[in-house]
Design a protein around this motif. Structure first.
Motif, PDB file in Angstrom:
ATOM      1  N   ASN A 136       0.816  -1.217   0.000  1.00  0.00           N
ATOM      2  CA  ASN A 136       0.000   0.000   0.000  1.00  0.00           C
ATOM      3  C   ASN A 136       0.850   1.267   0.000  1.00  0.00           C
ATOM      4  O   ASN A 136       0.484   2.254  -0.638  1.00  0.00           O
ATOM      5  N   ILE A 137       1.967   1.233   0.667  1.00  0.00           N
ATOM      6  CA  ILE A 137       2.868   2.388   0.632  1.00  0.00           C
ATOM      7  C   ILE A 137       3.432   2.567  -0.774  1.00  0.00           C
ATOM      8  O   ILE A 137       3.478   3.681  -1.301  1.00  0.00           O
ATOM      9  N   ALA A 138       3.842   1.464  -1.397  1.00  0.00           N
ATOM     10  CA  ALA A 138       4.357   1.541  -2.767  1.00  0.00           C
ATOM     11  C   ALA A 138       3.271   2.038  -3.717  1.00  0.00           C
ATOM     12  O   ALA A 138       3.549   2.829  -4.623  1.00  0.00           O
ATOM     13  N   GLY A 139       2.037   1.583  -3.530  1.00  0.00           N
ATOM     14  CA  GLY A 139       0.934   2.058  -4.361  1.00  0.00           C
ATOM     15  C   GLY A 139       0.679   3.545  -4.184  1.00  0.00           C
ATOM     16  O   GLY A 139       0.325   4.239  -5.135  1.00  0.00           O
ATOM     17  N   GLY A 140       0.874   4.038  -2.973  1.00  0.00           N
ATOM     18  CA  GLY A 140       0.710   5.467  -2.731  1.00  0.00           C
ATOM     19  C   GLY A 140       1.830   6.301  -3.317  1.00  0.00           C
ATOM     20  O   GLY A 140       1.607   7.413  -3.804  1.00  0.00           O
ATOM     21  N   LEU A 141       3.036   5.770  -3.291  1.00  0.00           N
ATOM     22  CA  LEU A 141       4.185   6.510  -3.809  1.00  0.00           C
ATOM     23  C   LEU A 141       4.291   6.433  -5.329  1.00  0.00           C
ATOM     24  O   LEU A 141       4.703   7.396  -5.969  1.00  0.00           O
ATOM     25  N   LEU A 142       3.963   5.278  -5.878  1.00  0.00           N
ATOM     26  CA  LEU A 142       4.057   5.066  -7.325  1.00  0.00           C
ATOM     27  C   LEU A 142       2.644   5.091  -7.909  1.00  0.00           C
ATOM     28  O   LEU A 142       2.004   4.057  -8.033  1.00  0.00           O
ATOM     29  N   LYS A 143       2.175   6.260  -8.237  1.00  0.00           N
ATOM     30  CA  LYS A 143       0.795   6.407  -8.706  1.00  0.00           C
ATOM     31  C   LYS A 143       0.504   5.578  -9.951  1.00  0.00           C
ATOM     32  O   LYS A 143      -0.602   5.089 -10.130  1.00  0.00           O
ATOM     33  N   ASN A 144       1.494   5.388 -10.823  1.00  0.00           N
ATOM     34  CA  ASN A 144       1.259   4.602 -12.028  1.00  0.00           C
ATOM     35  C   ASN A 144       1.209   3.100 -11.744  1.00  0.00           C
ATOM     36  O   ASN A 144       0.770   2.322 -12.579  1.00  0.00           O
ATOM     37  N   ALA A 145       1.651   2.665 -10.558  1.00  0.00           N
ATOM     38  CA  ALA A 145       1.599   1.256 -10.187  1.00  0.00           C
ATOM     39  C   ALA A 145       0.471   0.962  -9.205  1.00  0.00           C
ATOM     40  O   ALA A 145       0.259  -0.180  -8.839  1.00  0.00           O
ATOM     41  N   ASN A 146      -0.276   1.982  -8.798  1.00  0.00           N
ATOM     42  CA  ASN A 146      -1.354   1.817  -7.829  1.00  0.00           C
ATOM     43  C   ASN A 146      -2.489   1.017  -8.448  1.00  0.00           C
ATOM     44  O   ASN A 146      -2.999   1.351  -9.511  1.00  0.00           O
ATOM     45  N   LEU A 147      -2.889  -0.061  -7.787  1.00  0.00           N
ATOM     46  CA  LEU A 147      -3.938  -0.936  -8.296  1.00  0.00           C
ATOM     47  C   LEU A 147      -5.177  -0.928  -7.402  1.00  0.00           C
ATOM     48  O   LEU A 147      -6.055  -1.757  -7.581  1.00  0.00           O
ATOM     49  N   GLY A 148      -5.241  -0.033  -6.443  1.00  0.00           N
ATOM     50  CA  GLY A 148      -6.344   0.004  -5.492  1.00  0.00           C
ATOM     51  C   GLY A 148      -5.937  -0.687  -4.204  1.00  0.00           C
ATOM     52  O   GLY A 148      -5.051  -1.528  -4.185  1.00  0.00           O
TER      53      GLY A 148
END
Length: 89
Positions: free
Chosen positions: A15-27
């Protein structure tokens, strides 16, 4: 105990990575599932290599497991997100 710590840390790392990497965020749900899988794999791989604090219950070992799980979850989410973006193009 170590596996549980890796799984929880993996979900947080995903979830932290999803928040930092907007293009990798999957929900949130997919970030958590990818993080859990990555955290479990990352923790087990590092334990097999003799790092990550495997086999102990002292504070340093728990921190090592949490760090390896969090990093594993973040890395797996980033890879899945990048693959998804490449396939969408």
């Amino acid at each position: 105990m170590e596996l549980l710590i890796s799984l929880i840390a993996g979900a947080v790392g995903g979830n932290i990575a999803g928040g930092l990497l907007k293009n990798a965020n999957l929900g949130v749900l997919v970030n958590s599932v990818a993080g859990i899988v990555g955290g479990g794999l990352g923790g087990q791989i590092l334990s097999a290599l003799g790092t990550g604090g495997a086999g102990g219950t002292d504070f340093g070992a728990l921190i090592g497991q949490a760090a390896s799980g969090g990093v594993g979850g973040g890395v797996l989410l980033a890879v899945i997100g990048l693959i998804r973006n490449a396939m969408a193009k």
